[in-house]
Design an enzyme around this catalytic site. Structure first.
Site, short mmCIF file in Angstrom:
data_model
loop_
_atom_site.label_atom_id
_atom_site.label_comp_id
_atom_site.label_asym_id
_atom_site.label_seq_id
_atom_site.Cartn_x
_atom_site.Cartn_y
_atom_site.Cartn_z
N LYS A 28 0.84 -1.19 0.00
CA LYS A 28 0.00 0.00 0.00
C LYS A 28 0.88 1.24 0.00
O LYS A 28 1.91 1.27 0.69
CB LYS A 28 -0.92 -0.02 1.23
CG LYS A 28 -1.95 1.11 1.27
CD LYS A 28 -2.89 0.97 2.47
CE LYS A 28 -3.92 2.07 2.52
NZ LYS A 28 -4.87 1.93 3.65
N SER B 197 -9.75 2.05 2.49
CA SER B 197 -8.79 2.75 1.68
C SER B 197 -7.74 1.86 1.03
O SER B 197 -7.08 2.29 0.08
CB SER B 197 -8.07 3.80 2.53
OG SER B 197 -7.32 3.18 3.57
N SER C 299 -10.30 -0.10 6.83
CA SER C 299 -9.66 0.00 5.51
C SER C 299 -8.96 -1.24 5.01
O SER C 299 -8.51 -1.26 3.86
CB SER C 299 -8.65 1.14 5.51
OG SER C 299 -9.30 2.35 5.25
N1 GLN Z 1 -13.32 4.64 5.85
C1 GLN Z 1 -12.81 5.08 7.11
C2 GLN Z 1 -12.29 6.49 6.98
O1 GLN Z 1 -12.46 7.05 5.97
C3 GLN Z 1 -11.72 4.16 7.57
C4 GLN Z 1 -10.47 4.40 6.83
C5 GLN Z 1 -9.33 3.56 7.32
O2 GLN Z 1 -9.52 2.56 7.99
N2 GLN Z 1 -8.13 4.02 7.02
O3 GLN Z 1 -11.73 7.03 7.86
#
Ligand code: GLN
Length: 496
Positions: free
Chosen positions: A80, A155, A179
């Protein structure tokens, strides 16, 4: 090398490379070939490491020739793009870091390389890991390999899509509120977030430091366990890394769930997810029972406050963490008449709308006069949520729930931020409590108006540091149900 080999598990690839039936160089060539064939359509990668990957592979082959035994020998790894890898671009999906080259390697990534993985590329993500669809990336579009008109989740959507499209066997993800688990669910992958502190965050560009945790995305639970075994463990470079022995997970995978009590939260009513999803989860729970588990009703009365709590704590921490991106030391600089003007111009041009929204919310929540009303209250709510889980785990060993609020949706389907935030309704409470949790494929649902069956994810969670029990149980469920292998990504035509 055959199509079957590049589509096989990390465990199978490592077995064959370890036995010298195949070289890491050959596997890497096959992975790069697959990326060349399908990634124009999928868009999982922001950077593909052609010759860099080949050099890594040669080093792995040399280590094997020297008699080393490597648990992940030659396994193609997707990293990532918020994790540092020396000498490669590490963008966080943001214009502000578009051309930033990492001067060191994240501990978690290094440990995978030490175990024999070959990094083939850096994957797309929502900018600074804020989002649930990858649509917040400033640098590229990633599509779901099971239906290219749908998002891969986020994400860590690039890593999930890469693994689903057989462009890597292991992807690294980071999970702050969901995410890893949500893109895992969307892309028919295992998405595993270990206990907070289990895997070092050194070299992971911070979003919300009290929540961020690295974990693997893979096509099998065994591979998730192997990746976890390689990555987990104390690291003096991360002050929140936990100094406690790690029990090997890959050697303790189970075939049944006899004697395991699985909690189903009364508050997580799946009927509101629609008839098909409801039926899918009802069957998943019955399948757990059929494997010998005892289902027990639990109550998580404060879980409903998870989203509101998270959307104060995560932005508060991000507003502080992202203060370093000001044009002085890292990444983009837009000149101005004085230093203040330079900061403003750089941040205005470098950050996207969602990141700015979070910085504004977080700065407000931390500001004098509002700190007690918002930030302190959110911390108190977090404590109550964690206490609910501790109480629930007095009567069960694991908790099962949906991993995401729906299957993968189409691009631009979520027009307001709140509907996007709702995707993580089920994952966020576990994150606030620091618990280990994963998503495992649990069936297929064709969304209304959709043309392809899309994968569904079951979330399983365990008490703190019970990763071994969690992965063991997930393996039993995966093997008994084999949902993941029922459909192939709709890329066969692309990847011939
Ligand atoms: N979708 C959540 C956010 O936007 C979680 C994102 C994540 O786990 N990095 O914060």
């Amino acid at each position: 090398m055959s199509k079957e080999t590049i589509e096989s598990s990390a465990a199978a690839i490592a077995g064959r490379v370890g036995a010298r039936e195949l070289s890491a160089a050959e596997v890497t060539e096959a992975a790069l070939g697959r990326i060349a064939a399908s990634d124009d359509a999928v868009g999982a990668y922001l950077t593909v490491l052609g010759d860099g990957a080949r050099e890594h592979a040669l080093r792995v082959d040399a280590r094997i020739a020297g008699g080393e035994s490597l648990p992940l020998a030659g396994v193609p790894l997707a990293v990532k793009d918020n994790m540092c890898l020396t000498g490669t671009r590490t963008t966080c999906g943001s214009k502000i870091l578009e051309n930033w080259i990492a001067p060191y390697t994240a501990t978690a990534v290094q440990r995978l390389l030490d175990a024999g993985c070959v990094p083939v590329g850096k994957t797309n993500m929502d900018e600074f890991a804020m989002g649930s669809s990858c649509e917040n990336s400033a640098l590229g579009v990633t599509r779901n390999p099971y239906d290219l008109s749908r998002v891969p989740g986020g994400s860590s959507g690039g890593s999930a899509a890469a693994v689903a499209a057989f462009e890597a066997a292991i992807g690294t993800g980071s999970d702050t509120g969901g995410s890893i688990r949500e893109p895992g669910a969307f892309c028919n992958a295992i998405g595993f977030k270990p206990t907070y502190g289990r895997i070092s965050r050194y070299g992971l560009i911070a979003f919300a430091s009290s929540l961020d945790q690295i974990g693997p995305l893979t096509r099998t639970v065994e591979d998730a366990a192997l990746a976890y075994d390689a990555m987990a463990g104390f690291d003096p470079m991360d002050a929140t890394s936990v100094d406690r022995p790690v029990e090997t997970a890959a050697t303790h995978l189970r075939r049944d769930l006899k004697g395991v009590r699985i909690g189903i939260a009364r508050e997580f009513d799946t009927a509101k997810l629609g008839a098909e999803s409801h039926a899918c989860y009802a069957r998943a729970y019955r399948d757990l029972e059929a494997l010998g588990a005892e289902l027990v009703e639990i109550s998580l009365p404060t879980a409903d406050y998870g989203l509101a709590t998270y959307y104060l704590i995560a932005p508060a921490e991000c507003s502080s963490n992202l203060a370093r991106f000001d044009g002085v030391r890292y990444g983009l600089r837009v000149e101005g008449d004085d230093v203040q003007a330079m900061y403003e111009a750089t941040r205005a041009a470098g950050f996207g709308a969602e990141v700015k929204r979070r910085i504004l919310i977080g700065t407000y929540a931390l500001s004098s006069g509002y700190y007690d009303a918002y930030y302190v209250r959110a911390q108190k709510a977090r404590t109550l949520i964690a206490a609910d889980f501790a109480k629930a785990f007095e009567t069960c060993d694991l908790i099962a729930s949906p991993a995401a609020s729906s299957p993968a949706f189409e691009f631009n389907a979520k027009s307001d931020p709140y509907s996007m935030y709702l995707m993580d309704y089920y994952t966020i409470p576990f994150s606030l409590a620091g618990l280990p949790a994963l998503s495992v494929p649990c069936g297929w649902v064709t969304p209304e108006g959709g043309s392809s069956p899309m994968p569904m994810g079951l979330q399983l969670a365990a008490p703190l540091f019970e990763e071994r029990a969690l992965l063991g149980a997930a393996h039993a469920y995966e093997v008994a149900t084999s949902h993941a292998t029922r459909h192939r990504p709709r890329l066969a035509e692309v990847a011939k």
